[in-house]
Design a protein around this motif. Sequence first.
Motif, PDB file in Angstrom:
ATOM      1  N   ALA A   1      16.403  -5.219  30.601  1.00  0.00           N
ATOM      2  CA  ALA A   1      15.814  -5.480  31.709  1.00  0.00           C
ATOM      3  C   ALA A   1      14.431  -6.387  31.722  1.00  0.00           C
ATOM      4  O   ALA A   1      14.184  -7.331  32.488  1.00  0.00           O
ATOM      5  CB  ALA A   1      15.353  -4.178  32.624  1.00  0.00           C
ATOM      6  N   LEU A   2      13.864  -6.365  30.612  1.00  0.00           N
ATOM      7  CA  LEU A   2      12.604  -7.303  30.256  1.00  0.00           C
ATOM      8  C   LEU A   2      13.154  -8.766  30.409  1.00  0.00           C
ATOM      9  O   LEU A   2      12.228  -9.683  30.735  1.00  0.00           O
ATOM     10  CB  LEU A   2      12.105  -7.101  28.937  1.00  0.00           C
ATOM     11  N   PHE A   3      14.213  -9.060  30.112  1.00  0.00           N
ATOM     12  CA  PHE A   3      14.776 -10.580  30.255  1.00  0.00           C
ATOM     13  C   PHE A   3      15.697 -10.639  31.222  1.00  0.00           C
ATOM     14  O   PHE A   3      16.673 -11.494  31.334  1.00  0.00           O
ATOM     15  CB  PHE A   3      15.404 -10.789  28.791  1.00  0.00           C
ATOM     16  N   HIS A   4      15.574  -9.844  32.386  1.00  0.00           N
ATOM     17  CA  HIS A   4      16.391 -10.032  33.660  1.00  0.00           C
ATOM     18  C   HIS A   4      17.842  -9.917  33.295  1.00  0.00           C
ATOM     19  O   HIS A   4      18.440 -10.454  34.025  1.00  0.00           O
ATOM     20  CB  HIS A   4      15.921 -11.305  34.277  1.00  0.00           C
ATOM     21  N   ASP A   5      18.411  -8.921  32.493  1.00  0.00           N
ATOM     22  CA  ASP A   5      19.572  -8.802  32.169  1.00  0.00           C
ATOM     23  C   ASP A   5      20.404  -9.919  31.690  1.00  0.00           C
ATOM     24  O   ASP A   5      21.647  -9.873  31.408  1.00  0.00           O
ATOM     25  CB  ASP A   5      20.357  -7.867  33.302  1.00  0.00           C
ATOM     26  N   GLU A   6      19.631 -10.929  31.184  1.00  0.00           N
ATOM     27  CA  GLU A   6      20.345 -12.115  30.281  1.00  0.00           C
ATOM     28  C   GLU A   6      21.155 -11.655  29.179  1.00  0.00           C
ATOM     29  O   GLU A   6      22.265 -11.767  28.780  1.00  0.00           O
ATOM     30  CB  GLU A   6      19.518 -13.260  30.307  1.00  0.00           C
ATOM     31  N   PRO A   7      20.407 -10.713  28.443  1.00  0.00           N
ATOM     32  CA  PRO A   7      21.093 -10.253  27.035  1.00  0.00           C
ATOM     33  C   PRO A   7      22.105  -9.476  27.307  1.00  0.00           C
ATOM     34  O   PRO A   7      23.175  -9.859  26.312  1.00  0.00           O
ATOM     35  CB  PRO A   7      19.922  -9.296  26.635  1.00  0.00           C
ATOM     36  N   THR A   8      22.353  -8.525  28.305  1.00  0.00           N
ATOM     37  CA  THR A   8      23.600  -8.015  28.531  1.00  0.00           C
ATOM     38  C   THR A   8      24.798  -9.072  29.124  1.00  0.00           C
ATOM     39  O   THR A   8      25.759  -8.760  28.381  1.00  0.00           O
ATOM     40  CB  THR A   8      23.678  -7.092  29.903  1.00  0.00           C
ATOM     41  N   ILE A   9      24.512 -10.057  29.751  1.00  0.00           N
ATOM     42  CA  ILE A   9      25.586 -11.061  30.124  1.00  0.00           C
ATOM     43  C   ILE A   9      26.062 -11.745  28.942  1.00  0.00           C
ATOM     44  O   ILE A   9      27.068 -11.772  28.770  1.00  0.00           O
ATOM     45  CB  ILE A   9      24.660 -11.981  31.245  1.00  0.00           C
ATOM     46  N   GLU A  10      25.082 -12.077  28.097  1.00  0.00           N
ATOM     47  CA  GLU A  10      25.419 -12.599  26.803  1.00  0.00           C
ATOM     48  C   GLU A  10      26.320 -11.854  25.935  1.00  0.00           C
ATOM     49  O   GLU A  10      27.182 -12.442  25.309  1.00  0.00           O
ATOM     50  CB  GLU A  10      24.137 -13.317  25.958  1.00  0.00           C
ATOM     51  N   THR A  11      25.661 -10.565  25.822  1.00  0.00           N
ATOM     52  CA  THR A  11      26.830  -9.776  24.841  1.00  0.00           C
ATOM     53  C   THR A  11      27.911  -9.325  25.331  1.00  0.00           C
ATOM     54  O   THR A  11      28.846  -9.442  24.835  1.00  0.00           O
ATOM     55  CB  THR A  11      25.841  -8.386  24.599  1.00  0.00           C
ATOM     56  N   LEU A  12      28.213  -9.310  26.749  1.00  0.00           N
ATOM     57  CA  LEU A  12      29.470  -9.133  27.211  1.00  0.00           C
ATOM     58  C   LEU A  12      30.335 -10.558  27.329  1.00  0.00           C
ATOM     59  O   LEU A  12      31.577 -10.296  27.043  1.00  0.00           O
ATOM     60  CB  LEU A  12      29.151  -8.810  28.954  1.00  0.00           C
ATOM     61  N   ASN A  13      29.658 -11.464  27.214  1.00  0.00           N
ATOM     62  CA  ASN A  13      30.555 -12.827  27.021  1.00  0.00           C
ATOM     63  C   ASN A  13      30.900 -12.855  25.681  1.00  0.00           C
ATOM     64  O   ASN A  13      32.046 -13.289  25.399  1.00  0.00           O
ATOM     65  CB  ASN A  13      29.410 -14.145  27.078  1.00  0.00           C
ATOM     66  N   LEU A  14      30.345 -12.375  24.590  1.00  0.00           N
ATOM     67  CA  LEU A  14      31.002 -12.094  23.406  1.00  0.00           C
ATOM     68  C   LEU A  14      32.088 -11.149  23.300  1.00  0.00           C
ATOM     69  O   LEU A  14      33.052 -11.491  22.498  1.00  0.00           O
ATOM     70  CB  LEU A  14      29.740 -11.786  22.400  1.00  0.00           C
TER      71      LEU A  14
END
Length: 601
Positions: free
Chosen positions: A108-121
């Motif tokens: 959440a601190l990074f506006h859920d960009e980390p989640t999208i990036e890990t799901l891309n992997l």
Amino acid sequence: MRLHTMHTVARCAAAALLVAGSTGLAFAAAPAPFNIKIVALNDFHGNLAPPAGTTTAPSTTSPGTTVRVPTGGIAFLSTLLQQIKAENPQNAVVAAGDLIGASPLVSALFHDEPTIETLNLLGIDFASVGNHEFDKGTSELTRMQKGGCYKKGTVGVDTCIVDGGFNGANFKYLAANVVKDKTGETLFPAYKTKEFTSPDGKKAKVAFIGLVLEGTPSIVTPAGVAGMTFKDEADTVNALVPTLKAKGIEAIVVLIHQGGTTTGLYDDPACPGFTGDIKGIVNALDPAVDLVISGHTHQAYICSAKAKDGIKDIPVTSGGFYGRMLTDLDVTVDPKTKDITAVSAHNLLVVNDGSATVPPTEVPAGYVTLAKDPAEQNLIDTYNALAAPLANAKIGSISADLLRAKNAAGESPLGDVIADAQLAATAAPEFGAAKVAFMNPGGIRADLIYNNAYYTGEAAGDIAYGEAFNVQPFYNTLVTMTLSGAQIKAVLEQQFDNPAVGQTRMMEVSGGFAYTYDNAQPTGSKIVAGSIQINGVTVDPAASYRVTCNSFMATGGDNFTTFASGTNRLGGALDIDALSDYLKANSPVPPGPQNRITRIN
């Protein structure tokens, strides 16, 4: 074909060769059915690290008993998924919504960009939209799909922080029943297809239709979905069936963010006590639908329900929440009819090493800890290092567990504390002069645990910012407004038959506020006359009172529409800041007393 059987292996093909009497004429062998693999997840909510708690699972050493298995964590989940994909090159990886939103701090601190990036992997192909994808509105959801850096304000930290950019989701969001009012177009594509090839070279396409629950506008911030119409789920699917058939597509899978419940374990093929909104939706589906992958209720099940014709059984699955399991589906396709003829489904546990549970949990006998995917773990480690100074900062302490579990009247110890924190943040005249604060139960996402060693250097009772954030991860602001006594009663009445008939959404209330409700009375008349009090004084229906709620509720979220009529509004601090400040000022904070709401009958 119409017959779909759960936990079934594909049926045999027709005879390889037929000879017609003395003519010597031979007929070619019918193409053999073949299997494809579909792997699904749902309600991930940005849980990159293993979430707290464990999953109840069958004991492998004592039949008929259960054990607690540590599950979840995307680095572990990725390993399991890659193993499945390697063994089944003909595969599709799909999701049924709420991949982001209500996320822990590191996402959440990074506006859920980390989640999208890990799901891309992970290599997801398609995902239906969930209600939490709308937490920050359609513009931010569109950014999650298309990419680009966050430009809207001061919440959290700068985005695109790791590599200078954010490319968005590699997978395709689907939203067949979300229509833009201005254009009549769907927000995202209604469906996408993936083509598979049989061993003898025959091809068949599978269509994946994406849906979000029709009731989304009542459970998200109304401004976030303004200009959008959410259509009936079954009607939307049924209207697409002729289009798909006209394109020669017979295999149809529905990804829907709506679900049900069952009293069985996560992989119980008997599916005892299956009920919920999803069942009614499936009962209204065209029998051309072959499989429904669901979510939303955070339940895990392998079930089925009758289609609209009352004959065909459509498999209905859900893989729980927070990445604790994957739904593994073996799907048999007839290359001649291009239809799905059988589905075998299992929910597979994502077994982690137990180090993140409180206290650490050993993996029971018979369950094997998965290895961590190094690429996923490296990405998580990068974001964890950036978030650690804030996440590990001590902000206060508690004297015992503060839990979300409610008593019979609808109060929870943690809910009391959160409402008190919001009143404390808005009671001063310059901040709103509030006399009472209300908190929606769905906004409380985790417990505060007394012995939690997950955060670096934390002693028993200490609370780190990351823990508090996991409780309130939405970055809602506090809004103080004026309501009449009659409006206060009206909003209390809106707790009942909410979100559906026979259900309740009991708000948490701050200290000094009290009321009684009679559960035997009809909806709209449950609040006992004269029972509403503020600091021991009965609320006058004609008088005005200053009340606080969060920005989600202030615009009518969770069907508390009376708040939208409040006047003289004053915006305040973030809800997480109010909780942090309260913990700092009142440590050690005890559990709330749960004595503010009285239920009779």
